[in-house]
Design a protein around this motif. Structure first.
Motif, PDB file in Angstrom:
ATOM      1  N   PRO A  53      56.931  81.412  78.876  1.00 42.53           N
ATOM      2  CA  PRO A  53      56.481  80.303  79.549  1.00 42.53           C
ATOM      3  C   PRO A  53      56.647  79.089  79.087  1.00 42.53           C
ATOM      4  O   PRO A  53      56.925  78.676  78.012  1.00 42.53           O
ATOM      5  CB  PRO A  53      54.933  80.819  79.691  1.00 42.53           C
ATOM      6  N   LEU A  54      56.530  77.931  79.836  1.00 46.06           N
ATOM      7  CA  LEU A  54      56.384  76.496  79.267  1.00 46.06           C
ATOM      8  C   LEU A  54      55.407  76.500  78.351  1.00 46.06           C
ATOM      9  O   LEU A  54      54.301  76.629  78.620  1.00 46.06           O
ATOM     10  CB  LEU A  54      56.524  75.607  80.508  1.00 46.06           C
ATOM     11  N   PRO A  55      55.588  75.725  77.268  1.00 48.65           N
ATOM     12  CA  PRO A  55      54.732  75.416  76.329  1.00 48.65           C
ATOM     13  C   PRO A  55      53.853  74.311  76.973  1.00 48.65           C
ATOM     14  O   PRO A  55      54.128  73.719  77.817  1.00 48.65           O
ATOM     15  CB  PRO A  55      55.302  75.010  74.984  1.00 48.65           C
ATOM     16  N   PRO A  56      52.540  74.297  76.406  1.00 47.99           N
ATOM     17  CA  PRO A  56      51.774  73.354  76.767  1.00 47.99           C
ATOM     18  C   PRO A  56      52.384  71.795  76.632  1.00 47.99           C
ATOM     19  O   PRO A  56      52.090  70.965  77.425  1.00 47.99           O
ATOM     20  CB  PRO A  56      50.412  73.626  75.976  1.00 47.99           C
ATOM     21  N   SER A  57      53.084  71.641  75.659  1.00 46.97           N
ATOM     22  CA  SER A  57      53.351  70.333  75.242  1.00 46.97           C
ATOM     23  C   SER A  57      54.491  69.824  76.512  1.00 46.97           C
ATOM     24  O   SER A  57      54.497  68.709  76.869  1.00 46.97           O
ATOM     25  CB  SER A  57      54.220  70.269  73.912  1.00 46.97           C
ATOM     26  N   MET A  58      55.588  70.924  77.029  1.00 45.74           N
ATOM     27  CA  MET A  58      56.309  70.352  78.243  1.00 45.74           C
ATOM     28  C   MET A  58      55.305  70.164  79.411  1.00 45.74           C
ATOM     29  O   MET A  58      55.908  69.154  80.104  1.00 45.74           O
ATOM     30  CB  MET A  58      57.020  71.721  78.528  1.00 45.74           C
ATOM     31  N   ILE A  59      54.194  70.811  79.708  1.00 47.98           N
ATOM     32  CA  ILE A  59      53.365  70.517  81.038  1.00 47.98           C
ATOM     33  C   ILE A  59      52.824  69.110  80.681  1.00 47.98           C
ATOM     34  O   ILE A  59      52.773  68.480  81.576  1.00 47.98           O
ATOM     35  CB  ILE A  59      52.432  71.509  80.970  1.00 47.98           C
ATOM     36  N   GLU A  60      52.499  68.777  79.628  1.00 42.66           N
ATOM     37  CA  GLU A  60      51.708  67.611  79.342  1.00 42.66           C
ATOM     38  C   GLU A  60      52.761  66.493  79.610  1.00 42.66           C
ATOM     39  O   GLU A  60      52.519  65.279  79.948  1.00 42.66           O
ATOM     40  CB  GLU A  60      51.259  67.638  77.923  1.00 42.66           C
ATOM     41  N   LEU A  61      53.977  66.769  78.913  1.00 41.17           N
ATOM     42  CA  LEU A  61      55.027  65.664  79.381  1.00 41.17           C
ATOM     43  C   LEU A  61      55.148  65.284  80.815  1.00 41.17           C
ATOM     44  O   LEU A  61      55.179  64.261  81.521  1.00 41.17           O
ATOM     45  CB  LEU A  61      56.290  66.035  78.838  1.00 41.17           C
ATOM     46  N   LEU A  62      55.435  66.568  81.543  1.00 39.07           N
ATOM     47  CA  LEU A  62      55.384  66.255  83.099  1.00 39.07           C
ATOM     48  C   LEU A  62      54.308  65.822  83.633  1.00 39.07           C
ATOM     49  O   LEU A  62      54.462  64.774  84.815  1.00 39.07           O
ATOM     50  CB  LEU A  62      55.532  67.782  83.672  1.00 39.07           C
ATOM     51  N   GLU A  63      53.190  65.946  83.180  1.00 38.18           N
ATOM     52  CA  GLU A  63      52.013  65.240  83.925  1.00 38.18           C
ATOM     53  C   GLU A  63      51.266  63.843  83.412  1.00 38.18           C
ATOM     54  O   GLU A  63      51.085  63.064  84.168  1.00 38.18           O
ATOM     55  CB  GLU A  63      50.592  66.111  83.287  1.00 38.18           C
TER      56      GLU A  63
END
Length: 275
Positions: free
Chosen positions: A179-189
């Protein structure tokens, strides 16, 4: 954009850590000049499109401040076109290389505290600082300083890196993590720089709409994507994509201003007049 820095290490030290990483990255081993001139077709398109947009808006013999101007790639062509240019960059090694060109002034300094008086130039370029500043407050300071040293009616140009491209470029040519790491999700958000691998010591990555909103205080209301949607692919191909330069330029010119599509470029460029 070039994959090397460790985002978690940088983030742990805040903006001070980012500033230190910038000194190491650009001062020790990465050649910013070649990125725009020989390293990839995408870099060449970035340079050509930046020239087009800026050149058609400057009056002859303008006084231009190239803030975060690196090794002087933009300052060199501006000076050759007859403009009076001064370059400022935080990395001494880059300033030394820029000064060797000899056609413009070059000095070490910080975009958040410019050493020039109010209204001293006709145009200010911020083609690197914004994506190296983590906080909205620091980005506002840099923009306010650029507007301060630019005369009323003068132009400010500012570049940013779209967050969707920063997200994708974290693994250009590789499989995306699942899955996507939380850091990647934070980047998108939020556009925050926190992931473990990235291609440069960036700090914040914009959407075009976010960039325009931030820049409204400096009067910058126009925004285009520079390289167009072919930019990321041409980055992967390096200089082997030069046979696609002209078609990619045509697409970039046609679709650079289109909302949504402009975010697929490697860089955004916004501009406007100081009120």
């Amino acid at each position: 954009m070039d994959k090397v820095m460790n985002g978690d290490d940088v983030d742990d030290h805040g903006q001070g850590g980012i500033d230190a990483a910038i000194q190491d990255y650009y001062g020790a081993w990465f050649d910013e000049g070649s990125r725009l001139t020989t390293r990839s077709t995408a870099g060449k398109i970035e340079l050509l499109r930046t020239r087009e947009i800026i050149a058609e808006r400057l009056v002859p013999e303008s006084r231009v401040a190239d803030v975060g101007g690196g090794t002087g790639v933009h300052s060199e062509w501006l000076a050759a076109a007859g403009h009076r240019v001064r370059l400022l960059d935080p990395v001494p090694v880059q300033v030394e290389r820029a000064a060797e060109i000899g056609t413009f002034r070059a000095e070490v300094g910080d975009a958040r505290e410019l050493p020039w008086p109010d209204g001293d130039v006709d145009a200010a370029l911020l083609l690197g600082p914004l994506y190296h500043l983590a906080s909205a407050e620091d980005r506002h300071r840099a923009l306010a300083e650029a507007a301060r040293v630019t005369r009323p009616g003068g132009l400010v140009f500012a570049a940013a890196i779209p967050r969707i491209v920063a997200f994708a470029s974290a693994w250009l040519g590789d499989e995306a993590p699942d899955p996507l790491p939380p850091s990647m999700i934070e980047l998108l958000e939020r556009g925050t720089f926190r992931f473990d691998h990235i291609r440069s010591p960036g700090a914040h990555f914009h959407t075009a709409e976010e960039l325009i909103k931030e820049l409204e205080s400096a009067g910058l209301v126009e925004c285009e994507g520079l390289e167009g949607p072919a930019g990321p692919a041409l980055e992967v191909r390096g200089s082997e994509g030069d046979d696609l330069l002209e078609p990619a330029l045509t697409i970039a010119r046609r679709f650079g201003p289109v909302p949504g599509v402009r975010d697929l470029s490697n860089h955004l460029l916004a501009w406007g007049r100081v009120g």
